[in-house]
Scaffold this active site. Structure first.
Site, mmCIF file in Angstrom:
data_model
loop_
_atom_site.group_PDB
_atom_site.id
_atom_site.type_symbol
_atom_site.label_atom_id
_atom_site.label_comp_id
_atom_site.label_asym_id
_atom_site.label_seq_id
_atom_site.Cartn_x
_atom_site.Cartn_y
_atom_site.Cartn_z
ATOM 1 N N GLU A 246 0.748 -1.503 0.108
ATOM 2 C CA GLU A 246 0.163 0.024 0.026
ATOM 3 C C GLU A 246 0.958 1.406 -0.004
ATOM 4 O O GLU A 246 1.089 1.871 1.106
ATOM 5 C CB GLU A 246 -0.636 -0.069 1.060
ATOM 6 C CG GLU A 246 -1.990 1.280 1.295
ATOM 7 C CD GLU A 246 -2.659 1.120 2.479
ATOM 8 O OE1 GLU A 246 -2.550 0.444 3.458
ATOM 9 O OE2 GLU A 246 -3.727 1.899 2.631
ATOM 10 N N HIS B 273 -4.668 -4.415 -0.521
ATOM 11 C CA HIS B 273 -4.345 -3.446 -1.280
ATOM 12 C C HIS B 273 -3.590 -3.832 -2.531
ATOM 13 O O HIS B 273 -4.000 -3.760 -3.728
ATOM 14 C CB HIS B 273 -3.463 -2.108 -0.664
ATOM 15 C CG HIS B 273 -4.661 -1.447 0.344
ATOM 16 N ND1 HIS B 273 -5.568 -0.476 -0.210
ATOM 17 C CD2 HIS B 273 -4.622 -1.411 1.759
ATOM 18 C CE1 HIS B 273 -6.146 -0.037 0.851
ATOM 19 N NE2 HIS B 273 -5.680 -0.655 1.901
HETATM 20 ZN ZN LIG Z 1 -7.124 -1.804 5.332
#
Ligand SMILES: [Zn+2]
Ligand SMILES: *[C@@H]1O[C@H](CO)[C@@H](O)[C@H](O)[C@H]1NC(C)=O
Ligand SMILES: *[C@@H]1O[C@H](CO)[C@@H](O)[C@H](O)[C@H]1NC(C)=O
Length: 500
Positions: free
Chosen positions: A348, A373
């Site tokens: 992320e 992510h």
């Molecule tokens: Zn999260």
């Protein structure tokens, strides 16, 4: 002599170029078709009703997109989510997506799902104390003045509210603590860290209020209600499992928090038997040392032992750029990997080759079931291949990535690439309440209209919903997919029947 030769030569070159033209046209068509056939959703074949419903959807989609193509300045998705989150609700397609059965939410954090208005309402509960300090505020439930340190003084929130000059103004100020929404997002959130700071402050401020056991259970019950109303049938919820407390100051442990959750889910499913329930992913903070992770793992195993059907697995949360890299915990995580299923956040980040990016390598080696992510994965062709080969689903949260400053214009989100090559993806919403989004509909709408190709149609939407069930930890998948199909057919029928 001359003109004849010229005509003759021209005729030859024209004939050749027409042939070549045909070849190129055919190849172009073939390439386009082959690429569309690679897209997520390509395995779905439509029923007659679905063909009709798809025509309706694609007509609406083309109308909106083609207008935007001509005047990009007026296009919602070139702006910040805060600026268009309400406007898009005017779109008939939003209404359709809202009604559409969306399967499951597989990536969401427990105390980030409900709106600031909901949280503001909670401040009307009895026995809530407040401490106003310079830039922040503490909230805590108690049957007497709290012992927690306060830079000014504790007072009952009710007293503070009704002795204020203007209650509406007082509530408006309070509400600002419960949302990330601001008028000038690009100025207030000028980089990733400033966005994360505000984001974390939300949890710091609301945490002690939510951790009152009754409030905690009510919040979760109402979360399930909101999720169900957004036409989602099941959720896997991530929680740090903070200790809860009673009014008289009694404090419980993380295992009791998990038990609270289970109790609420059981009650909810009893009240709403059409909901498929919830499971728990224990996801404590990653900004800790290896010894703490070892403790976390002990707790995870104990919850699994006591609630095997409710416990889904383990994860670590918090900003990866500033958190401890996953590789620091490898020995603890390897030791527990046969006993716990992993659902790690990884990648992320916008960085390439940094530890936050390379967490992707660790979690795949640790046989994570899904990746939270995986924003940076697009830069790693080898890992992309592995993810497809091993059937590791990516839990993509587009709006979260906008709010937390990984991407501005959603057309540039790496999800576009994942969808185009049928990488296993599930759409989710992370903390939709904190940015005032619907539990899942905004993320679906923005993906469909802003991220995916103009050609992406109902097949993509259906496959995304189905993926969320396939890649869940639900045991009886046939049953839930069957139930989904029934709801989907109903949705398609109503779409074809209604006037759009
Ligand atoms: Zn999260
Ligand atoms: C935003 O989207 C809505 C619904 O599609 C549309 O009515 C509105 O004109 C759009 N506004 C902008 C600025 O793009
Ligand atoms: C907050 O409370 C008011 C009054 O009880 C209610 O009408 C409203 O729907 C509540 N809002 C939310 C978001 O729960």
């Amino acid at each position: 002599m001359w003109p004849t030769l010229v005509y003759f030569l021209l005729a030859i070159s024209c004939a050749v170029s027409i042939d070549e033209y045909e070849n190129v046209i055919n190849e172009r068509h073939d390439l386009l078709q082959r690429e569309l056939d690679m897209m997520l959703g390509n395995e779905i074949t439509f029923s007659d009703s679905e063909i009709k419903a798809n025509e309706i959807v694609m007509h609406l989609k083309a109308k909106e997109l083609d207008r935007a193509y001509r005047s990009p300045y007026a296009y919602n998705f070139t702006r910040h989510f805060f600026e268009y989150k309400d406007a898009v609700k005017q779109s008939p397609l939003y209404e359709i997506i809202k009604k559409m059965p969306k399967g499951a939410i597989l990536h969401a954090h427990d105390v980030g799902l409900l709106s600031p208005d909901y949280v503001l309402n909670m401040t009307y509960w009895d026995n809530l104390y407040v401490c106003f300090e310079e830039d922040n505020m503490q909230l805590i439930f108690s049957d007497k003045t709290p012992k927690v340190t306060c830079g000014t003084q504790w007072q009952l929130l009710r007293d503070a509210r009704y002795t204020s000059i203007d209650v509406e103004e007082f509530d408006a100020e309070l509400r600002k603590h419960f949302t990330l929404l601001v008028d000038e997002p690009h100025e207030v959130y000028f980089d990733v860290n400033s966005a994360w700071n505000r984001f974390q402050q939300y949890f710091i401020t609301t945490g002690p209020m939510f951790c009152y056991k009754l409030a905690w259970e009510q919040y979760f019950y109402d979360t399930l209600k909101a999720v169900r109303e957004d036409n989602v049938m099941y959720i896997e919820i991530r929680s740090t499992l903070p200790p809860l407390y009673d009014l008289n100051g009694e404090v419980y442990d993380s295992i009791a928090t998990a038990e609270s959750y289970k109790k609420v889910v059981d009650q909810f499913v009893k009240d709403y038997p059409d909901f498929y329930g919830a499971k728990l992913i224990y996801a404590p903070m990653r900004l800790v040392d290896a010894a703490t992770v070892k403790e976390y793992i002990k707790i995870a195993k104990e919850i699994k032992r006591r609630m095997p059907d409710f416990f889904a697995g383990f994860d670590l949360v918090g900003q990866e750029d500033l958190g401890t890299p996953t590789k620091e915990f490898l020995s603890e995580l390897v030791a527990a990997k046969d006993e716990l299923d992993y659902f790690f956040h990884a990648g992320e980040t916008n960085w390439n080759g940094m530890s936050s990016d390379e967490n992707l390598f660790d979690v795949i080696a640790l046989e994570t079931r899904r990746i939270g992510h995986a924003f940076a994965l697009v830069k790693h062709p080898l890992l992309l291949e592995e993810v497809k080969k091993r059937g590791i689903a990516l839990e993509v949260n587009v709006i979260s990535n906008v709010v937390l400053k990984l991407v501005g214009d959603v057309r540039n989100h790496p999800l576009a690439t994942f969808l185009a090559q049928n990488v296993p993806v599930v759409l989710s919403s992370d903390d939709p309440g904190v940015w005032e989004a619907d539990p899942l509909s905004h993320d679906f709408f923005i993906t469909f209209m802003g991220v995916a190709s103009r050609h992406a149609d109902l097949k993509l939407l259906k496959q995304l919903a189905l993926n969320s069930l396939y890649f869940s930890t639900i045991k009886d998948k046939d049953r839930v997919v069957h139930e989904f199909e029934i709801r989907w057919t109903k949705f398609i029928d109503s779409l074809v029947r209604d006037k759009w």
